[in-house]
Design a protein around this motif. Structure first.
Motif, PDB file in Angstrom:
ATOM      1  N   ALA A 195       1.723  -3.598  -7.042  1.00 54.66           N
ATOM      2  CA  ALA A 195       2.443  -2.608  -6.241  1.00 54.66           C
ATOM      3  C   ALA A 195       3.489  -3.278  -5.361  1.00 54.66           C
ATOM      4  N   THR A 196       3.163  -4.452  -4.828  1.00 55.63           N
ATOM      5  CA  THR A 196       4.120  -5.143  -3.956  1.00 55.63           C
ATOM      6  C   THR A 196       5.395  -5.483  -4.729  1.00 55.63           C
ATOM      7  N   CYS A 197       5.221  -5.793  -6.032  1.00 58.55           N
ATOM      8  CA  CYS A 197       6.399  -6.163  -6.839  1.00 58.55           C
ATOM      9  C   CYS A 197       7.197  -4.920  -7.250  1.00 58.55           C
ATOM     10  N   ASP A 241     -10.902  -3.493  -2.591  1.00 57.98           N
ATOM     11  CA  ASP A 241      -9.919  -3.707  -1.521  1.00 57.98           C
ATOM     12  C   ASP A 241      -8.497  -3.748  -2.062  1.00 57.98           C
ATOM     13  N   SER A 242      -8.325  -4.360  -3.234  1.00 54.12           N
ATOM     14  CA  SER A 242      -6.963  -4.435  -3.798  1.00 54.12           C
ATOM     15  C   SER A 242      -6.438  -3.045  -4.084  1.00 54.12           C
ATOM     16  N   ALA A 243      -7.257  -2.221  -4.715  1.00 53.98           N
ATOM     17  CA  ALA A 243      -6.817  -0.866  -5.063  1.00 53.98           C
ATOM     18  C   ALA A 243      -6.457  -0.084  -3.797  1.00 53.98           C
ATOM     19  N   CYS A 244      -7.278  -0.219  -2.764  1.00 55.04           N
ATOM     20  CA  CYS A 244      -6.994   0.498  -1.507  1.00 55.04           C
ATOM     21  C   CYS A 244      -5.703  -0.019  -0.892  1.00 55.04           C
ATOM     22  N   GLU A 245      -5.558  -1.338  -0.913  1.00 60.08           N
ATOM     23  CA  GLU A 245      -4.350  -1.931  -0.344  1.00 60.08           C
ATOM     24  C   GLU A 245      -3.110  -1.456  -1.098  1.00 60.08           C
ATOM     25  N   GLU A 246      -3.201  -1.445  -2.421  1.00 59.76           N
ATOM     26  CA  GLU A 246      -2.075  -1.008  -3.250  1.00 59.76           C
ATOM     27  C   GLU A 246      -1.786   0.474  -2.994  1.00 59.76           C
ATOM     28  N   ALA A 247      -2.849   1.275  -2.905  1.00 60.96           N
ATOM     29  CA  ALA A 247      -2.657   2.711  -2.682  1.00 60.96           C
ATOM     30  C   ALA A 247      -1.989   2.949  -1.329  1.00 60.96           C
ATOM     31  N   LEU A 248      -2.431   2.209  -0.301  1.00 59.21           N
ATOM     32  CA  LEU A 248      -1.838   2.375   1.032  1.00 59.21           C
ATOM     33  C   LEU A 248      -0.385   1.928   1.029  1.00 59.21           C
ATOM     34  N   TYR A 249      -0.117   0.811   0.380  1.00 59.56           N
ATOM     35  CA  TYR A 249       1.254   0.299   0.298  1.00 59.56           C
ATOM     36  C   TYR A 249       2.153   1.346  -0.380  1.00 59.56           C
ATOM     37  N   LEU A 250       1.650   1.871  -1.499  1.00 57.53           N
ATOM     38  CA  LEU A 250       2.446   2.842  -2.259  1.00 57.53           C
ATOM     39  C   LEU A 250       2.592   4.163  -1.514  1.00 57.53           C
ATOM     40  N   SER A 251       1.597   4.490  -0.682  1.00 63.31           N
ATOM     41  CA  SER A 251       1.656   5.783   0.019  1.00 63.31           C
ATOM     42  C   SER A 251       2.814   5.825   1.013  1.00 63.31           C
ATOM     43  N   ASN A 252       3.298   4.656   1.417  1.00 61.15           N
ATOM     44  CA  ASN A 252       4.454   4.611   2.325  1.00 61.15           C
ATOM     45  C   ASN A 252       5.774   4.676   1.576  1.00 61.15           C
ATOM     46  N   ILE A 253       5.705   4.651   0.251  1.00 60.22           N
ATOM     47  CA  ILE A 253       6.919   4.656  -0.566  1.00 60.22           C
ATOM     48  C   ILE A 253       6.977   5.925  -1.425  1.00 60.22           C
ATOM     49  N   ALA A 254       5.864   6.159  -2.120  1.00 54.82           N
ATOM     50  CA  ALA A 254       5.822   7.269  -3.078  1.00 54.82           C
ATOM     51  C   ALA A 254       5.556   8.585  -2.358  1.00 54.82           C
TER      52      ALA A 254
END
Ligand code: NDP
Length: 312
Positions: free
Chosen positions: A135-137, A154-167
């Motif tokens: 997701a970061t990439c 934790d990775s999935a949650c981190e990716e979901a949170l990261y993406l939630s600020n974009i998508a």
């Protein structure tokens, strides 16, 4: 018998950076590239978080730049997969492509980690056109769109949170009735308005003309409540863990329960004196190109110090 001062295994940011430092220290390193020269970044389109590239850089270009920088200082870059190592011998013995033997006083392992995929044929079909394991990439390309993340750690949650600020909207597809992630990550995800967690769901397939348009999911598979439904998404992110590429090192080195190489203290030293590790293969936590490059630098400096200390 020809003995190298430093043999580097792996051609990602960690391996190339180790080669740059080792060459400049006159260790005349040999680096083996394996089957994916450039590592995971070669499957990434645009890298925007590697310092020094204010306009961003494509993954393959970044890796080619690092490779050329290593070559400029005399690194001997060879293609070939390391298939066996013997760290009980001095010098160390490294077998390439099952046949050729190389000998070295120090070895730097920078073989990286591979993202796990579900194994669906559709993942290959939409690779780079909606399917990603980072997701970061790649998250940036989904601004204002709907995406899904697979995994409950934790990775999935981190990716979901990261993406939630974009998508616009993020579906988190979790195969069990609960998240495995730490409580604090779970709370953050569950509190986020534009993340919908789909528990007890598995992905059956992906669809779309040329680019990804949706995923077919099954809920409560194999029970009376089983139901199949589609979600409309433009991006499908895998976050079901990484597998460190340590298979070839078997029992020669101390690994953690997940197979990552254990480092000694705040150094790049492994459980075998003279063998060092850098990058994702020894880093279950950060797994970033820039942190891998930093570890490569440290491994080369540690190898150099080891050679001096041991008069080699
Ligand atoms: P984990 O192994 O913790 O989690 C993997 C997740 O993927 C699990 O929820 C698992 O489901 C799911 N999964 C695995 N295979 C499949 C499959 N075939 N289909 C569907 N789902 C699947 O990996 P992570 O990468 O999340 O984390 C690795 C380590 O790194 C952990 O120790 C984690 O705590 C740590 N980490 C820490 C972070 C932090 O502290 N900020 C950030 C990221 C990682 P199931 O639960 O059903 O097994």
């Amino acid at each position: 018998m020809e003995i190298s001062k430093c043999l580097i295994i792996g051609a990602g940011p960690a391996g190339y950076t180790a080669a740059i430092y080792a060459s400049r220290a006159n260790l005349f390193p040999i680096l083996f590239e394996g089957i994916q020269p450039g590592g995971q970044l070669t499957t990434t389109s645009e890298v925007e978080n590697f310092p020094g590239y204010p306009e961003g850089v494509s993954g393959p270009t970044l890796m080619d730049d690092l490779r050329r920088q290593a070559l400029r200082f005399g690194a001997d870059i060879k293609s070939g997969s390391v298939t066996e190592v013997d760290f009980s011998k001095r010098p160390f013995e490294v077998t390439v492509n099952g046949a050729d033997k190389y000998y070295a006083h120090t070895v730097i392992i920078a073989t990286g980690a591979s993202a796990r995929y579900l194994g669906l044929p559709d993942e290959q079909k939409y690779m780079g056109m909606g399917v990603s394991a980072c997701a970061t990439c790649d998250g940036f390309f989904y601004r204002g769109k709907n995406v899904a993340v697979v995994g409950g750690g934790d990775s999935a949650c981190e990716e979901a949170l990261y993406l939630s600020n974009i998508a616009k909207k993020v579906f988190l597809i979790v195969r069990k009735p609960a998240l495995r992630a730490s409580k604090v990550m779970q709370q953050r995800v569950l509190k986020k308005e534009n993340i919908t967690v789909l528990f007890n769901c598995n992905t059956l397939g992906l669809f779309g003309d040329e680019v990804l348009e949706g995923a077919k999911l099954v809920e409560n598979k194999g029970t009376e409540m089983e139901q199949i439904f589609d979600i409309a998404i433009d991006g499908f992110f895998l976050a079901i863990g990484h597998t460190p590429n340590t298979q070839v090192f078997g029992t020669s080195l101390e690994l953690d329960s997940e197979g990552y190489i254990i480092l000694k203290g705040n150094t790049s030293a492994t459980s075998v004196d003279g063998v060092f590790a850098a990058g994702d293969v020894a880093d279950p936590r950060y797994q970033q190109a820039i942190s891998a490059a930093g570890m490569g630098c440290r491994a080369a400096l540690d190898a150099e110090a080891y050679l001096v200390e041991n008069d080699l």
